[in-house]
Design a protein around this motif. Structure first.
Motif, mmCIF file in Angstrom:
data_model
loop_
_atom_site.group_PDB
_atom_site.id
_atom_site.type_symbol
_atom_site.label_atom_id
_atom_site.label_comp_id
_atom_site.label_asym_id
_atom_site.label_seq_id
_atom_site.Cartn_x
_atom_site.Cartn_y
_atom_site.Cartn_z
ATOM 1 N N ALA A 1 -4.080 -5.506 -0.220
ATOM 2 C CA ALA A 1 -3.472 -4.486 0.635
ATOM 3 C C ALA A 1 -1.952 -4.466 0.486
ATOM 4 O O ALA A 1 -1.297 -3.451 0.771
ATOM 5 C CB ALA A 1 -3.840 -4.740 2.096
ATOM 6 N N LEU A 2 -1.384 -5.584 0.035
ATOM 7 C CA LEU A 2 0.071 -5.722 -0.025
ATOM 8 C C LEU A 2 0.615 -5.503 -1.433
ATOM 9 O O LEU A 2 1.826 -5.640 -1.650
ATOM 10 C CB LEU A 2 0.471 -7.108 0.485
ATOM 11 C CG LEU A 2 -0.109 -7.486 1.861
ATOM 12 C CD1 LEU A 2 0.258 -8.914 2.221
ATOM 13 C CD2 LEU A 2 0.381 -6.511 2.938
ATOM 14 N N ASP A 3 -0.260 -5.157 -2.376
ATOM 15 C CA ASP A 3 0.205 -4.896 -3.739
ATOM 16 C C ASP A 3 1.138 -3.689 -3.757
ATOM 17 O O ASP A 3 0.934 -2.711 -3.035
ATOM 18 C CB ASP A 3 -0.983 -4.627 -4.673
ATOM 19 C CG ASP A 3 -1.810 -5.870 -4.930
ATOM 20 O OD1 ASP A 3 -1.350 -6.970 -4.575
ATOM 21 O OD2 ASP A 3 -2.924 -5.725 -5.476
ATOM 22 N N GLY A 4 2.170 -3.786 -4.579
ATOM 23 C CA GLY A 4 3.108 -2.676 -4.704
ATOM 24 C C GLY A 4 4.182 -2.638 -3.640
ATOM 25 O O GLY A 4 5.000 -1.713 -3.613
ATOM 26 N N LEU A 5 4.199 -3.627 -2.758
ATOM 27 C CA LEU A 5 5.229 -3.699 -1.713
ATOM 28 C C LEU A 5 6.234 -4.787 -2.076
ATOM 29 O O LEU A 5 5.906 -5.758 -2.758
ATOM 30 C CB LEU A 5 4.589 -4.009 -0.355
ATOM 31 C CG LEU A 5 3.542 -3.008 0.136
ATOM 32 C CD1 LEU A 5 2.906 -3.492 1.425
ATOM 33 C CD2 LEU A 5 4.176 -1.630 0.341
ATOM 34 N N ARG B 1 -2.018 -0.588 6.031
ATOM 35 C CA ARG B 1 -2.539 -0.729 7.394
ATOM 36 C C ARG B 1 -4.055 -0.481 7.433
ATOM 37 O O ARG B 1 -4.809 -1.253 8.048
ATOM 38 C CB ARG B 1 -1.814 0.231 8.329
ATOM 39 C CG ARG B 1 -2.189 0.024 9.806
ATOM 40 C CD ARG B 1 -1.345 0.895 10.731
ATOM 41 N NE ARG B 1 -1.702 0.632 12.116
ATOM 42 C CZ ARG B 1 -0.852 0.210 13.048
ATOM 43 N NH1 ARG B 1 0.417 0.000 12.745
ATOM 44 N NH2 ARG B 1 -1.270 0.009 14.294
ATOM 45 N N SER B 2 -4.507 0.573 6.777
ATOM 46 C CA SER B 2 -5.939 0.861 6.741
ATOM 47 C C SER B 2 -6.693 -0.246 6.014
ATOM 48 O O SER B 2 -7.809 -0.622 6.400
ATOM 49 C CB SER B 2 -6.186 2.206 6.058
ATOM 50 O OG SER B 2 -5.623 3.263 6.803
ATOM 51 N N HIS B 3 -6.082 -0.770 4.960
ATOM 52 C CA HIS B 3 -6.710 -1.827 4.172
ATOM 53 C C HIS B 3 -6.867 -3.098 5.010
ATOM 54 O O HIS B 3 -7.954 -3.696 5.062
ATOM 55 C CB HIS B 3 -5.853 -2.088 2.930
ATOM 56 C CG HIS B 3 -6.533 -2.935 1.904
ATOM 57 N ND1 HIS B 3 -6.245 -2.843 0.559
ATOM 58 C CD2 HIS B 3 -7.472 -3.909 2.003
ATOM 59 C CE1 HIS B 3 -6.986 -3.713 -0.109
ATOM 60 N NE2 HIS B 3 -7.726 -4.381 0.749
ATOM 61 N N LEU B 4 -5.794 -3.516 5.683
ATOM 62 C CA LEU B 4 -5.882 -4.728 6.496
ATOM 63 C C LEU B 4 -6.791 -4.524 7.705
ATOM 64 O O LEU B 4 -7.488 -5.453 8.126
ATOM 65 C CB LEU B 4 -4.487 -5.152 6.965
ATOM 66 C CG LEU B 4 -3.578 -5.781 5.913
ATOM 67 C CD1 LEU B 4 -2.261 -6.226 6.544
ATOM 68 C CD2 LEU B 4 -4.252 -6.972 5.230
#
Length: 290
Positions: A197-201, A152-155
């Motif tokens: 931001a979505l890496d690891g999800l 969230r912080s990344h996006l």
């Protein structure tokens, strides 16, 4: 026939002519802002803008204890600094930043550079091609920091960085395409950083791309209004909040909310509010990080 160009561009063209014809040679002082005000009968701001444009184009430079002088590489009949793809794009961005995308043409860029219009086609295929490279250069300006923790912080930061780029270049939102993206280095670097931001999800590639595109489209969709708002503020001398407050009934409930309660309703507040609601929505499809 009356010259349709803005006063500062007429001054720029005249000084460039003097340089090309040898009236002003490399190292010669160029007219000061005060001299320009007197000779052309313009405001000091217009004179300053003309000299700034010449400096950005590489035609003049600052010399210690002298002031602005003709650049050393400015030779009669040849534009200062040479001509290449990056310089054409940079000058086109300067024109669009000041006068809007509607004022941009291959002819206006060539005029600013002091070359024939057809010369540009050795470096740029079409005006549409020029606009895409302008957009890529605008994204390349974004300083991509170390990503903050949490998607969230990344996006949120990705959206903010893009939003700031649109404010630096109000024309940019009209050039960026969501359905026909251009794979150029500046845009690709921003996309890779943002999607990180979505890496690891536990998200499949299609969902990752749709999340990124949703974020980009939200920012762009709001930013489309920046160019017209800048023009409206320049024409009216009022911010959007001042404009609304001046036109609402003074005894109306909405007027009281806008004025007495200090409620902010402008592009920045709409962007910030909508951004958090968009992130709330994305939280419903993004699983917790493992």
């Amino acid at each position: 026939m009356t010259d349709p160009r803005p006063p500062y561009l007429r001054i720029v063209a005249d000084i460039q002519r003097r340089i090309a014809e040898g009236e002003l040679r490399p190292g010669d002082p160029v007219p000061t802002t005060r001299a320009i005000v007197t000779e052309w009968g313009v405001a000091m701001a217009t004179a300053t803008k003309a000299l700034t444009t010449l400096k950005q184009a590489g035609a003049i430079e600052s010399a210690p204890r002298v002031g602005a002088v003709v650049a050393g590489q400015a030779l009669p009949g040849r534009p200062a600094g040479g001509l290449d793809h990056d310089r054409i794009v940079r000058v086109a961005m300067e024109i669009a930043d000041v006068d809007g995308l509607a004022s941009l043409s291959m002819r206006t860029v060539a005029s600013r550079l002091g070359v024939a219009t057809m010369t540009l086609y050795r470096h740029i295929d079409t005006k549409a091609d020029l606009a895409q490279h302008m957009a890529d250069a605008a994204f390349a300006e974004i300083d991509l920091p170390a990503p903050p923790p949490g998607w969230r912080s990344h996006l949120r930061l990705a959206a903010r960085l893009q939003w700031e780029a649109y404010h630096r270049h109000p024309w940019l939102a009209r050039v960026v395409s969501l359905t026909r993206p251009v794979m150029l280095p500046g845009m690709m670097a921003y996309a890779r950083w943002s999607i990180g931001a979505l890496d690891g999800l536990a998200l499949d590639p299609s969902t990752r791309l749709h999340i990124y595109s949703t974020m980009v489209n939200y920012v762009r969709g709001t930013a489309v209004n920046i160019e017209s708002e800048v023009a409206a503020q320049r024409d009216t001398g009022m911010t959007s909040k001042q404009w609304v407050a001046a036109r609402l009934p003074i005894d109306g409930r909405l007027a009281a909310q806008v004025t007495d309660l200090g409620v902010e309703l402008d592009l920045e507040s709409l962007f910030a509010f909508g951004l958090e609601r968009m992130l709330d929505g994305l939280a419903t499809v993004i699983p917790a990080r493992r």
